[in-house]
Design an enzyme around this catalytic site. Structure first.
Site, PDB file in Angstrom:
ATOM      1  N   SER A 159      -3.229 -49.703  12.811  1.00 29.54           N
ATOM      2  CA  SER A 159      -2.577 -48.716  11.947  1.00 29.54           C
ATOM      3  C   SER A 159      -2.488 -49.249  10.522  1.00 29.54           C
ATOM      4  O   SER A 159      -1.847 -50.282  10.272  1.00 29.54           O
ATOM      5  CB  SER A 159      -1.174 -48.415  12.454  1.00 29.54           C
ATOM      6  OG  SER A 159      -0.458 -47.730  11.451  1.00 29.54           O
TER       7      SER A 159
ATOM      8  N   HIS B 225      -6.413 -46.303  12.449  1.00 33.11           N
ATOM      9  CA  HIS B 225      -5.357 -45.313  12.702  1.00 33.11           C
ATOM     10  C   HIS B 225      -4.644 -45.007  11.383  1.00 33.11           C
ATOM     11  O   HIS B 225      -4.128 -45.905  10.722  1.00 33.11           O
ATOM     12  CB  HIS B 225      -4.396 -45.917  13.733  1.00 33.11           C
ATOM     13  CG  HIS B 225      -3.285 -45.031  14.173  1.00 33.11           C
ATOM     14  ND1 HIS B 225      -3.394 -44.158  15.235  1.00 33.11           N
ATOM     15  CD2 HIS B 225      -2.012 -44.903  13.724  1.00 33.11           C
ATOM     16  CE1 HIS B 225      -2.246 -43.527  15.420  1.00 33.11           C
ATOM     17  NE2 HIS B 225      -1.386 -43.959  14.504  1.00 33.11           N
TER      18      HIS B 225
ATOM     19  N   ASP C  24      -1.640 -42.938   9.645  1.00 33.85           N
ATOM     20  CA  ASP C  24      -0.389 -42.226   9.896  1.00 33.85           C
ATOM     21  C   ASP C  24      -0.060 -41.294   8.738  1.00 33.85           C
ATOM     22  O   ASP C  24       0.318 -41.743   7.655  1.00 33.85           O
ATOM     23  CB  ASP C  24       0.743 -43.240  10.097  1.00 33.85           C
ATOM     24  CG  ASP C  24       0.621 -43.977  11.422  1.00 33.85           C
ATOM     25  OD1 ASP C  24       0.561 -43.296  12.460  1.00 33.85           O
ATOM     26  OD2 ASP C  24       0.561 -45.223  11.411  1.00 33.85           O
TER      27      ASP C  24
ATOM     28  N   MET D  73       2.449 -38.690   7.313  1.00 35.39           N
ATOM     29  CA  MET D  73       3.857 -38.273   7.482  1.00 35.39           C
ATOM     30  C   MET D  73       4.255 -37.404   6.303  1.00 35.39           C
ATOM     31  O   MET D  73       3.900 -37.702   5.161  1.00 35.39           O
ATOM     32  CB  MET D  73       4.768 -39.498   7.537  1.00 35.39           C
ATOM     33  CG  MET D  73       4.390 -40.505   8.609  1.00 35.39           C
ATOM     34  SD  MET D  73       5.622 -41.821   8.697  1.00 35.39           S
ATOM     35  CE  MET D  73       4.804 -42.981   9.795  1.00 35.39           C
TER      36      MET D  73
ATOM     37  N   HIS E 139      -3.300 -39.603  12.804  1.00 31.70           N
ATOM     38  CA  HIS E 139      -2.080 -39.286  13.564  1.00 31.70           C
ATOM     39  C   HIS E 139      -1.177 -38.473  12.640  1.00 31.70           C
ATOM     40  O   HIS E 139      -0.571 -39.024  11.718  1.00 31.70           O
ATOM     41  CB  HIS E 139      -1.415 -40.601  14.008  1.00 31.70           C
ATOM     42  CG  HIS E 139      -0.108 -40.415  14.721  1.00 31.70           C
ATOM     43  ND1 HIS E 139       0.769 -41.451  14.927  1.00 31.70           N
ATOM     44  CD2 HIS E 139       0.470 -39.315  15.276  1.00 31.70           C
ATOM     45  CE1 HIS E 139       1.838 -40.994  15.577  1.00 31.70           C
ATOM     46  NE2 HIS E 139       1.679 -39.699  15.784  1.00 31.70           N
TER      47      HIS E 139
ATOM     48  N   MET F 252       1.938 -36.690  11.729  1.00 35.73           N
ATOM     49  CA  MET F 252       3.373 -36.493  11.993  1.00 35.73           C
ATOM     50  C   MET F 252       3.869 -35.508  10.948  1.00 35.73           C
ATOM     51  O   MET F 252       4.565 -35.872   9.995  1.00 35.73           O
ATOM     52  CB  MET F 252       4.092 -37.846  11.925  1.00 35.73           C
ATOM     53  CG  MET F 252       3.798 -38.726  13.136  1.00 35.73           C
ATOM     54  SD  MET F 252       4.114 -40.473  12.821  1.00 35.73           S
ATOM     55  CE  MET F 252       2.554 -40.926  12.071  1.00 35.73           C
TER      56      MET F 252
ATOM     57  N   MET G 159       3.999 -41.899  22.458  1.00 34.87           N
ATOM     58  CA  MET G 159       4.658 -42.739  21.452  1.00 34.87           C
ATOM     59  C   MET G 159       5.572 -43.747  22.139  1.00 34.87           C
ATOM     60  O   MET G 159       6.362 -43.393  23.009  1.00 34.87           O
ATOM     61  CB  MET G 159       5.497 -41.876  20.496  1.00 34.87           C
ATOM     62  CG  MET G 159       4.698 -41.010  19.528  1.00 34.87           C
ATOM     63  SD  MET G 159       3.561 -41.912  18.447  1.00 34.87           S
ATOM     64  CE  MET G 159       4.673 -43.024  17.569  1.00 34.87           C
TER      65      MET G 159
ATOM     66  N   ASP H 171       1.288 -46.017  20.912  1.00 33.64           N
ATOM     67  CA  ASP H 171       1.486 -46.291  19.488  1.00 33.64           C
ATOM     68  C   ASP H 171       2.946 -46.630  19.234  1.00 33.64           C
ATOM     69  O   ASP H 171       3.835 -45.818  19.507  1.00 33.64           O
ATOM     70  CB  ASP H 171       1.070 -45.035  18.695  1.00 33.64           C
ATOM     71  CG  ASP H 171       1.248 -45.185  17.188  1.00 33.64           C
ATOM     72  OD1 ASP H 171       1.481 -46.310  16.715  1.00 33.64           O
ATOM     73  OD2 ASP H 171       1.138 -44.155  16.491  1.00 33.64           O
TER      74      ASP H 171
END
Ligand code: DX5
Ligand code: ZN
Length: 218
Positions: A6, A29, A31, A33, A62, A64, A133, A171
């Site tokens: 990540s 990965h 993230d 957000m 990913h 979110m 998660m 993760d």
């Protein structure tokens, strides 16, 4: 058995260089957000497009974020080879998964720690991966939630019954001390942020994680 470092734990001022540090991994990965679905803000589509131009390995996005029905397809169209949406935020998950696949990405559904997999098992037909998660999403460096292992097991069992090549990703808090329990429970794609980027030699940390799970088969 695949490792997906990540970049949340990477140096955001040098992302191209940071991607090169993990070029022996299977995925990078990313993230995303939005400060609404989770109480943190990272990066969005323009930065992901820039990362896609320089990354030596495929991107595992990913998301979110709220309203993945609207935004997730753009990440697939941009070239992310795996796109993960949170089931808690999706309005029409089956339609969304099909849209992601049609755009050329692997379609993945993520479950927060308090979200049960049971009601979503029928979605497996349209999914390529389920992300369980192992921390509350939002921040890197949190402690691994061992109480999520029964859910990993449940997802793996459901996939065995269903058939097909569907991966199980974990993760959050995945490290040399926790990765084996994840593999044992049925995970085959391992996200690691601080365990990889916190190491002096990120490539060696990836190989160490891979070696710990290489003997497991599902
Ligand atoms: C948390 C993110 C994770 C995070 C993992 O919301 O989804 O990908 O970067 O970081 P570590 O491995 O440090 O727990
Ligand atoms: Zn993540």
């Amino acid at each position: 058995m695949q490792i997906s470092p990540s970049i949340l734990a990477a140096d955001f001022a040098n992302l191209e260089q940071e991607l090169r540090r993990v070029s022996n991994a299977d995925w990078a990965h990313v993230d995303v957000m939005d400060a609404h679905f989770v109480p943190n803000l990272t990066l969005g589509l323009p930065v992901v497009e820039a990362l896609l131009r320089v990354s030596p390995i495929p991107l595992d996005a990913h998301l979110m974020i709220e309203d993945p029905d609207r935004w997730a397809p753009l990440y697939a169209e941009a070239g992310c080879q795996s796109v993960t949406f949170h089931i808690e935020a999706a309005r029409h998950p089956r339609r969304l998964a099909r849209t992601l696949r049609a755009a050329g990405a692997r379609a993945c559904m993520a479950l927060k720690p308090e979200t049960s997999f049971t009601p979503y098992e029928p979605l497996l037909a349209d999914l390529d991966m389920v992300l369980v998660m192992t921390v509350e999403p939002g921040f890197g460096g949190q402690s691994f939630m061992v109480d999520q292992m029964p859910k990993v097991r449940q997802v793996r069992e459901a996939i065995k019954r269903h058939g097909g090549e569907i991966w199980v990703q974990v993760d959050g808090g995945v490290s040399a001390t926790t990765i084996e329990q994840c593999a044992e429970a049925g995970a085959d794609v391992f996200v690691a942020g601080s365990a990889v980027y916190g190491a002096e030699d990120a490539a060696a940390a990836i190989e160490e994680l891979r070696a710990l799970v290489s003997t497991h088969v599902h």
